[in-house]
Design an enzyme around this catalytic site. Structure first.
Site, short mmCIF file in Angstrom:
data_model
loop_
_atom_site.label_atom_id
_atom_site.label_comp_id
_atom_site.label_asym_id
_atom_site.label_seq_id
_atom_site.Cartn_x
_atom_site.Cartn_y
_atom_site.Cartn_z
N GLU A 97 -5.28 11.39 13.08
CA GLU A 97 -6.38 11.43 14.04
C GLU A 97 -5.95 11.84 15.44
O GLU A 97 -6.77 12.08 16.31
CB GLU A 97 -7.06 10.04 14.09
N GLU A 128 7.79 1.40 -2.69
CA GLU A 128 7.94 0.51 -1.54
C GLU A 128 9.25 -0.28 -1.58
O GLU A 128 9.70 -0.81 -0.57
CB GLU A 128 6.77 -0.46 -1.45
#
Length: 314
Positions: A97, A128
């Site tokens: 963004e 992860e």
């Protein structure tokens, strides 16, 4: 032997999870599924309302981290987020963004997620758990001491996030560890440890809820306030934008109008003289200079409009 080792590993992991606030079981909610929908919504909304206070308790730490990030980005450094699962997705979201909001290059704010882009929409098993994967992902970016790496993990124990921070520190980059448990390994590994403790979740261990909201709020601050410090805004106006299409042209006209109070025809002339660059157009109007002079003044002031206005010959 391998089976026994795996059994011990799982037992150790289970014991560790039971000590984490974000994983705690809440017996008072054990029959939440029996409640009317509106009551569940009320409970959930009440939980969410506690998150801003948890963030507020860490504002001095957040501000100190932002000042260090901005100082490095002003020298050409990058802001790099690294996380797995929800935490990784939030980092990628915040990074993606920045170009439309602040006209940054996509390389300036980067989001790394364990397992790569496919992990944005699909769970990548085991990603992860790998410190090495984080080190490899960072190696592709060729870190410099002016870069900042933000490890994000609700538990504060995710190996990918910790590995990213540890690797970044080895290479001299600034590091931030954002977690939602106290005394986390992630915060301990970073230059700036930020632990926003939001407490147990409505659904046991579902850290996309309060913990995810807390992480989103902190990442909003990291990127937005850093960009304010870098001169990407004028007051609360997003002035570092170029009118490259009709929608942006309309927004650009409005921003210039709000900043200057000028008439429409003057705004159009200013945007035309500055190739649609809003910041430059504002400077031509308020500083009484032409397009090339505005560009020079902004370059000399490193993009800070207020400094350029102060330097304009009045």
């Amino acid at each position: 032997m391998t089976s026994n080792a795996n059994h011990h590993d799982l037992r150790d992991l289970r014991a560790e999870l039971e000590t984490l606030t974000t994983e705690a079981f809440r017996p008072e909610l054990a029959e939440i599924d029996q409640l009317p929908t509106v009551e569940i919504a009320r409970l959930m909304n009440g939980e969410d309302a506690t998150v801003p206070a948890a963030v507020a308790a860490r504002l001095p730490l957040i501000a100190a981290a932002i000042d260090d990030v901005a100082e490095r980005m002003a020298r050409g450094g990058r802001l790099i987020y690294a996380g797995a699962g929800t935490a990784g997705r939030l980092g990628v979201l915040d990074a993606s963004e920045c170009p439309p909001t602040f006209n940054t290059d996509p390389s300036e704010v980067v989001g790394l997620i364990a397992g790569g882009p496919r992990a944005m929409v699909t769970s990548i098993e085991g990603a992860e758990d790998s410190r090495e994967l984080a080190a490899r992902d960072l190696a592709d970016l060729a870190l410099t001491p002016d870069d900042t790496v933000v490890g994000i993990s609700a538990s504060g124990r995710t190996p990918y996030a910790i590995g990213a921070v540890e690797q970044a520190r080895k290479q001299g980059a600034l590091t931030i560890g954002l977690a939602c448990n106290a005394d986390s390994a992630l915060a301990a590994a970073a230059d700036h440890g930020i632990e926003v403790v939001v407490g147990p979740e409505l659904l046991t261990g579902s850290t996309r809820l309060k913990a995810g909201t807390a992480q989103k709020l902190v990442l909003n601050m990291l990127s937005t306030i850093t960009m304010i410090r870098l001169g990407k805004t004028y007051g609360n106006l997003m002035v570092d934008v170029r009118a490259s299409n009709e929608k942006l042209h309309a927004r650009s006209r409005r921003i210039v109008a709000l900043a200057t109070g000028a008439a429409d025809d003057e705004i159009e002339r200013a945007l035309a003289a500055t190739d649609g660059e809003v910041k430059n157009a504002i400077l031509t109007i308020l500083g009484g200079v032409d397009g090339p002079t505005a560009a020079r003044l902004l370059e000399e002031s490193h993009g800070h409009l207020r400094a350029a206005l102060a330097a304009a010959p009045h």
